[in-house]
Design a protein around this motif. Structure first.
Motif, PDB file in Angstrom:
ATOM      1  N   ALA A 161      -8.040  -4.267   0.023  1.00 31.06           N
ATOM      2  CA  ALA A 161      -7.545  -3.663   1.492  1.00 31.06           C
ATOM      3  C   ALA A 161      -7.856  -3.542   2.586  1.00 31.06           C
ATOM      4  CB  ALA A 161      -6.749  -2.869   1.623  1.00 31.06           C
ATOM      5  N   GLY A 162      -7.631  -3.707   4.170  1.00 27.51           N
ATOM      6  CA  GLY A 162      -7.302  -4.062   5.065  1.00 27.51           C
ATOM      7  C   GLY A 162      -7.473  -5.202   6.430  1.00 27.51           C
ATOM      8  N   GLY A 163      -7.136  -4.918   7.125  1.00 24.25           N
ATOM      9  CA  GLY A 163      -6.728  -6.305   8.086  1.00 24.25           C
ATOM     10  C   GLY A 163      -5.781  -7.587   6.835  1.00 24.25           C
ATOM     11  N   GLY A 194       3.421   6.644  -2.168  1.00 25.80           N
ATOM     12  CA  GLY A 194       2.759   7.669  -1.967  1.00 25.80           C
ATOM     13  C   GLY A 194       3.592   9.228  -1.687  1.00 25.80           C
ATOM     14  N   ASN A 224       1.148   7.148  -6.064  1.00 28.56           N
ATOM     15  CA  ASN A 224       0.063   7.650  -5.368  1.00 28.56           C
ATOM     16  C   ASN A 224      -0.210   8.693  -4.904  1.00 28.56           C
ATOM     17  OD1 ASN A 224      -1.260   7.539  -2.532  1.00 28.56           O
ATOM     18  ND2 ASN A 224      -2.938   6.181  -3.641  1.00 28.56           N
ATOM     19  N   VAL A 226      -1.859  -4.611   1.186  1.00 30.39           N
ATOM     20  CA  VAL A 226      -1.564  -4.748   2.371  1.00 30.39           C
ATOM     21  C   VAL A 226      -0.717  -3.031   2.454  1.00 30.39           C
ATOM     22  CG1 VAL A 226      -0.136  -6.080   3.778  1.00 30.39           C
ATOM     23  CG2 VAL A 226      -0.810  -6.321   1.990  1.00 30.39           C
ATOM     24  N   GLY A 227      -0.978  -2.695   4.085  1.00 31.70           N
ATOM     25  CA  GLY A 227      -0.228  -1.436   4.167  1.00 31.70           C
ATOM     26  C   GLY A 227       0.758  -1.809   6.040  1.00 31.70           C
ATOM     27  N   ALA A 282      -8.729  -1.072   7.216  1.00 37.84           N
ATOM     28  CA  ALA A 282      -7.505  -0.641   6.805  1.00 37.84           C
ATOM     29  C   ALA A 282      -6.828   0.942   8.037  1.00 37.84           C
ATOM     30  CB  ALA A 282      -7.553  -0.408   5.520  1.00 37.84           C
ATOM     31  N   GLY A 283      -4.783   0.868   7.948  1.00 35.64           N
ATOM     32  CA  GLY A 283      -4.793   1.734   8.660  1.00 35.64           C
ATOM     33  C   GLY A 283      -4.613   2.732   7.828  1.00 35.64           C
ATOM     34  N   GLY A 284      -4.764   4.382   8.265  1.00 36.53           N
ATOM     35  CA  GLY A 284      -4.448   5.428   7.888  1.00 36.53           C
ATOM     36  C   GLY A 284      -5.655   5.772   7.199  1.00 36.53           C
ATOM     37  N   HIS A 285      -6.038   6.910   5.860  1.00 38.63           N
ATOM     38  CA  HIS A 285      -6.787   7.594   6.021  1.00 38.63           C
ATOM     39  C   HIS A 285      -8.115   6.603   5.136  1.00 38.63           C
ATOM     40  CE1 HIS A 285      -4.676  11.344   6.436  1.00 38.63           C
ATOM     41  NE2 HIS A 285      -5.556  12.010   7.033  1.00 38.63           N
ATOM     42  N   ALA A 317       0.707  -0.921  -0.159  1.00 33.13           N
ATOM     43  CA  ALA A 317      -0.564   0.385  -0.135  1.00 33.13           C
ATOM     44  C   ALA A 317       0.442   1.343  -0.098  1.00 33.13           C
ATOM     45  CB  ALA A 317      -1.379   0.078   1.056  1.00 33.13           C
ATOM     46  N   LEU A 346       4.949  -1.939   8.088  1.00 26.06           N
ATOM     47  CA  LEU A 346       5.415  -0.595   8.570  1.00 26.06           C
ATOM     48  C   LEU A 346       6.532  -0.764   9.332  1.00 26.06           C
ATOM     49  CD1 LEU A 346       1.991   0.778   9.380  1.00 26.06           C
ATOM     50  CD2 LEU A 346       3.673   2.304   8.433  1.00 26.06           C
ATOM     51  N   TRP A 350      -0.912   5.733  12.425  1.00 25.18           N
ATOM     52  CA  TRP A 350      -1.714   5.047  11.604  1.00 25.18           C
ATOM     53  C   TRP A 350      -1.379   3.450  11.788  1.00 25.18           C
ATOM     54  CZ3 TRP A 350      -4.452   8.619  10.996  1.00 25.18           C
ATOM     55  CH2 TRP A 350      -4.339  10.293  11.156  1.00 25.18           C
TER      56      TRP A 350
HETATM   57  C1  LIG Z   1       0.769   4.315   7.345  1.00 25.96           C
HETATM   58  C2  LIG Z   1      -0.652   4.434   6.279  1.00 25.96           C
HETATM   59  C3  LIG Z   1      -0.722   5.485   5.553  1.00 25.96           C
HETATM   60  C4  LIG Z   1      -1.112   5.270   4.568  1.00 25.96           C
HETATM   61  N1  LIG Z   1      -1.042   6.404   3.373  1.00 25.96           N
HETATM   62  C5  LIG Z   1      -1.445   6.402   2.275  1.00 25.96           C
HETATM   63  C6  LIG Z   1      -1.664   6.986   1.145  1.00 25.96           C
HETATM   64  O1  LIG Z   1      -0.780   7.875   1.131  1.00 25.96           O
HETATM   65  N2  LIG Z   1      -2.156   6.967   0.023  1.00 25.96           N
HETATM   66  C7  LIG Z   1      -3.368   5.355  -0.244  1.00 25.96           C
HETATM   67  O2  LIG Z   1      -4.009   5.841  -1.277  1.00 25.96           O
HETATM   68  N3  LIG Z   1      -3.441   4.789   1.238  1.00 25.96           N
HETATM   69  C8  LIG Z   1      -3.294   5.026   2.249  1.00 25.96           C
HETATM   70  N4  LIG Z   1      -2.797   4.480   3.593  1.00 25.96           N
HETATM   71  C9  LIG Z   1      -4.188   3.376   3.346  1.00 25.96           C
HETATM   72  C10 LIG Z   1      -3.767   2.192   2.135  1.00 25.96           C
HETATM   73  O3  LIG Z   1      -4.115   2.654   1.000  1.00 25.96           O
HETATM   74  C11 LIG Z   1      -4.647   0.651   2.865  1.00 25.96           C
HETATM   75  O4  LIG Z   1      -5.811   0.859   2.449  1.00 25.96           O
HETATM   76  C12 LIG Z   1      -4.681   0.141   4.232  1.00 25.96           C
HETATM   77  O5  LIG Z   1      -2.503   0.281   4.688  1.00 25.96           O
HETATM   78  C13 LIG Z   1      -5.093  -1.468   4.031  1.00 25.96           C
HETATM   79  O6  LIG Z   1      -5.177  -1.596   4.981  1.00 25.96           O
HETATM   80  P1  LIG Z   1      -4.057  -2.653   6.406  1.00 25.96           P
HETATM   81  O7  LIG Z   1      -3.390  -1.498   6.642  1.00 25.96           O
HETATM   82  O8  LIG Z   1      -4.669  -2.892   7.451  1.00 25.96           O
HETATM   83  O9  LIG Z   1      -2.808  -2.991   5.585  1.00 25.96           O
HETATM   84  C14 LIG Z   1      -2.233   4.528   4.149  1.00 25.96           C
HETATM   85  C15 LIG Z   1      -1.961   3.043   5.627  1.00 25.96           C
HETATM   86  C16 LIG Z   1      -1.603   3.161   6.808  1.00 25.96           C
HETATM   87  C17 LIG Z   1      -1.131   2.386   7.254  1.00 25.96           C
END
Ligand SMILES: Cc1cc2nc3c(=O)[nH]c(=O)nc-3n(C[C@H](O)[C@H](O)[C@H](O)COP(=O)(O)O)c2cc1C
Length: 345
Positions: free
Chosen positions: A213-215, A40, A67, A235-236, A177-180, A16, A240, A321
């Motif tokens: 995406a998410g989890g 990103g 992105n 996967v985000g 999902a983490g982040g926005h 991600a 990390l 995040w």
């Molecule tokens: C630290 C962090 C920063 C993120 N920044 C962005 C971003 O800049 N652009 C974006 O499209 N998604 C961003 N995301 C969301 C991810 O694209 C994705 O939806 C998410 O990480 C998936 O869920 P997971 O964190 O449970 O794997 C971010 C997620 C995290 C954890």
């Protein structure tokens, strides 16, 4: 041709994009391992973005994903700004911060003509968008580079909207999902559902491929979303703790601690809901506040608090995040994590 062949990758694993937490080194490692590395650009000024993309281009011949956020830049509302600053005033006083010295102005820029110029130069294989899509003329410029376009949907309605507006692939972003949150058609957070609820509904509703995406934190999670109809897993959080991540020491420590089991959606750090580990400011103001100015204006009044607290080793005002499943975070090279995520396919 299957989805991975169409994208030109070996493994249906998308790292991600994580603005601020991963840069070129991460994208290079994942793309060279056969997944789709991402960068990103939301927090990168144009020159820094160009340098990062050149670094990726120089280090891999594999596809990578660039992105962007695509929010409408807000107009500053002085009333709301005042209310927000007075909500934060006790914290500002505690740290000896003079609110008059806080710089106003947005901390994150949306996709722009200047960013499209850089895409023209670098020509990445994939461009992805969060918070809907840029205006039609800018989306057309991204597409004209030949890039495949991806965008996040958090509801079936958003997925249908993105498909109707010409996106090649939809990312179904579950509420874990983490982040926005990519949410863009509504502000109603009751519409936000988990990956296992959202993914099959989106797969059923649209004709384009769907990324989950998410989890998703391990090989079994990747295999599970593929069974539910995903073409790939994004996967985000699990990335990390990789050495290639730019995750700060305070953020890394939080991810490794008991605290990572407590996440919430919060708008305090930017003005838009994002999932992070619960910290002091989220506990004391409540994670969602009507006082927070519009995205990304909430950021500026928090930034000096974050700096003061971090200098004392505290993440009390840091956006930590994280998704709901941080159990996949491993301090191993991103290439190895990418291969491990694909191991059950
Ligand atoms: C630290 C962090 C920063 C993120 N920044 C962005 C971003 O800049 N652009 C974006 O499209 N998604 C961003 N995301 C969301 C991810 O694209 C994705 O939806 C998410 O990480 C998936 O869920 P997971 O964190 O449970 O794997 C971010 C997620 C995290 C954890």
């Amino acid at each position: 041709m299957n989805f991975t062949q169409w994208l030109g990758i070996d493994l249906p694993i998308i790292q991600a994009p994580m603005a601020g937490a991963a840069a070129s080194a991460m994208a290079i490692a994942v793309s060279n391992a056969g997944g789709l590395g991402s960068i990103g650009c939301a927090t990168l000024p144009i020159d820094a973005m160009r340098k990062e993309l050149e670094a990726i281009r120089a280090a891999t011949s594999r596809p990578f994903n660039v992105n962007f956020f695509c929010h409408t830049p807000p107009v500053v509302d002085p009333e709301r700004e005042r209310a927000w600053r007075s909500a934060l005033a006790p914290f500002h006083r505690h740290y000896g911060i003079d609110p008059d010295t806080i710089a106003a102005g947005p901390g994150r820029a949306p996709f722009s003509a200047e960013a499209a110029d850089v895409l023209d130069e670098i020509r990445p294989a994939v461009v992805s968008f969060h918070f809907g899509l840029p205006p039609a003329h800018l989306l057309a410029r991204a597409k004209a580079t030949g890039a495949k376009t991806l965008a996040s949907a958090t509801t079936v309605e958003e997925a249908l909207w993105l498909e109707a507006h010409g996106v090649d692939v939809i990312i179904a972003q579950g509420v874990e999902a983490g982040g926005h949150r990519g949410i863009f058609l509504t502000n109603d957070l009751t519409t936000q559902v988990g990956t296992f609820a959202l993914l099959p509904q989106v797969v059923k509703a649209v004709k384009v491929p769907v990324i989950a995406a998410g989890g998703i934190a391990d090989a079994a999670g990747v295999a599970a979303v593929m069974v539910l109809g995903a073409a790939a897993a994004q996967v985000g959080t699990a990335y990390l703790l990789c050495p290639e991540a730019t995750t700060t020491a305070i953020h890394r420590a939080a991810l490794k601690s008991e605290a990572a089991r407590h996440t919430a959606l919060t708008n305090l750090f930017t003005g838009r809901p994002a999932r992070g580990i619960v910290n002091r400011v989220m506990r004391e103001l409540g994670p969602m506040s009507e006082l927070a100015p519009e995205f990304p204006l909430a950021t500026s009044a928090i930034v000096p608090l974050r700096a003061k607290a971090e200098a004392l080793g505290s993440g009390d005002f840091t956006p930590l995040w994280s998704g709901q499943n941080a159990t996949g975070c491993k301090e191993i090279p991103a290439a190895q994590l990418t291969r491990e995520l694909a191991a059950a396919l």
